[in-house]
Scaffold this active site. Structure first.
Site, PDB file in Angstrom:
ATOM      1  N   TYR A   1       0.754  -1.205  -0.127  1.00 28.10           N
ATOM      2  CA  TYR A   1       0.079   0.067  -0.169  1.00 28.10           C
ATOM      3  C   TYR A   1       0.789   1.200   0.062  1.00 28.10           C
ATOM      4  CZ  TYR A   1      -4.240   2.943   0.899  1.00 28.10           C
ATOM      5  OH  TYR A   1      -5.022   4.008   0.822  1.00 28.10           O
TER       6      TYR A   1
ATOM      7  N   TYR B   1      -4.943   5.541  -7.844  1.00 24.80           N
ATOM      8  CA  TYR B   1      -5.426   5.512  -6.532  1.00 24.80           C
ATOM      9  C   TYR B   1      -6.937   4.954  -6.512  1.00 24.80           C
ATOM     10  CZ  TYR B   1      -6.323   6.740  -1.511  1.00 24.80           C
ATOM     11  OH  TYR B   1      -6.658   6.547  -0.350  1.00 24.80           O
TER      12      TYR B   1
END
Length: 394
Positions: A298, A348
């Site tokens: 992440y 994103y």
């Protein structure tokens, strides 16, 4: 057997789908969710009517009922959500596994959709009265002193790691550069065709010291979805399944209340939630960090990658910068990361695109394929919680 009584490989991801990743989709978030969902369902060789479970992010603006209606699904037997925010995607897959193994559903669609550039911009700073804050986030304790956005929070974590563990600006630069290289091999990435040099990185403006422009993830309109079912059912479907060897969530020890900001007040940064999540994940899988071939880590910011590498066992806390600067994250290194470009350079989608790319690596279809990849790690954020997956080849 561990105290969690986890049984590996009961379920698998059998379908994946994404929309285009853009700055302005021109359609609703529900339309994006439906596009990604239909692609994932078709990829699995299923029909929308086969889906009887839906799991979403707690930040998603598209409800499960709205998506079911858009897909023409008549009767959903399970729906759920998890988070908070980017800590959710791997845990969302885990919730699908729980629904399936408990007999509540047979084929569960997991999705995340957002107009993250043209609509609600998650990285935008807010005041206590500006929408996100107050009783659930504890922002009211930080906003009066100027901490109003995730970028400021992660910048302070970066400064503290520079002091305590020797984080270097060169290491942050390397994370951004590796991500951009992978995006330039991926025609679907937002940053495809846009090279990034080391000079470009260091000449970019500071946004929140020490984080520069290219330390921040993209703002993206788009969606990603996956279909989860049992491994037994997966054998009759269209794609090579990515078996879910293990999934885990964790908050860490005394991580603090609220939405990430109280973590700054901790006496130590050595108890972020990714550490306990990693321990749980490896224990359930019966694997070690040395078994991992590729990782989707992440990356809402470059420093977010840095924060997780020691917790997931790839190096010691004081050796992370040297590990990164030595090429540890690039193709051919010990643990290639974010092989589609990640949130820094692909798009994103709050980490759901990491799950999709983790599956591609197991299938052997990534645009930056790691040869012979059989164990694929996916992580979903440090604080205020964390989740992770280990996917393996069938």
């Amino acid at each position: 057997m561990s105290r969690y009584d986890w049984v590996p490989d009961q379920c698998a991801i059998v379908g994946i789908g994404t929309t285009a990743f853009t700055r302005e989709s021109g359609v609703s978030v529900t339309a994006l969710a439906a596009q990604a969902a239909l692609k994932a369902i078709a990829d699995a060789g299923l029909e929308p009517s086969d889906i009887d479970g839906l799991v979403r992010s707690d930040y998603d603006q598209t409800s499960q009922v709205a998506l079911a209606d858009a897909l023409g699904i008549d009767d959903i037997s399970y729906w759920g959500q998890t988070g908070p925010g980017g800590s959710g995607p791997s845990g969302m897959v885990g919730q699908a596994v729980a629904a399936i193994t408990s007999g509540q559903a047979t084929h569960v669609l997991v999705y995340r959709a957002l107009n993250g550039r043209s609509g609600r911009r998650l990285g935008k700073g807010v005041s206590v009265t500006g929408g996100v804050g107050g009783e659930s986030t504890y922002l009211e304790l930080f906003s009066p002193y100027g901490v109003t956005s995730p970028g400021q929070f992660f910048a302070m974590l970066a400064r503290r790691h520079m002091s305590e563990h020797g984080l270097t600006e060169q290491a942050l630069a390397e994370i951004a550069l590796v991500s951009r290289k992978r995006a330039n091999a991926n025609p679907a990435a937002q940053m495809y065709g846009r090279d990034l040099s080391r000079d470009d990185y260091f000449s970019a403006r500071l946004i929140s010291d020490p984080l520069r422009l290219f330390d921040f993830c993209l703002e993206t309109d788009g969606a990603a979805a996956v279909v989860v079912t049992t491994t037994e059912r997966a054998r009759d479907l269209a794609q090579r399944p990515a078996l879910i060897r293990s999934v885990a969530q964790g908050t860490g020890v005394r991580v603090g209340p609220g939405q990430m900001y109280p973590v700054l007040m901790g006496e130590s940064l050595d108890h972020l939630p990714s550490r306990s999540t990693a321990q749980r994940l490896y224990e359930r899988a019966g694997l070690t960090p040395g078994d991992v071939d590729v990782a989707q880590i992440y990356d809402c910011f470059t420093v977010t990658v840095y924060l997780q590498l020691a917790d997931y066992g790839f190096c010691k806390p004081d050796e992370v910068s040297a590990y990164i600067e030595g090429g540890g994250l690039d193709l051919g290194g010990p643990i290639p990361i974010n092989t589609a470009g990640g949130q820094l350079s692909e798009g994103y989608i709050h980490g759901m695109n990491h799950v999709v790319e983790g599956v591609r690596q197991i299938r052997g279809t990534s645009t930056s394929q790691v040869p012979g990849a059989e164990v694929s790690l996916v992580t979903s954020a440090p604080p205020p919680g964390s989740s992770a997956l280990l996917l393996v080849a069938a």
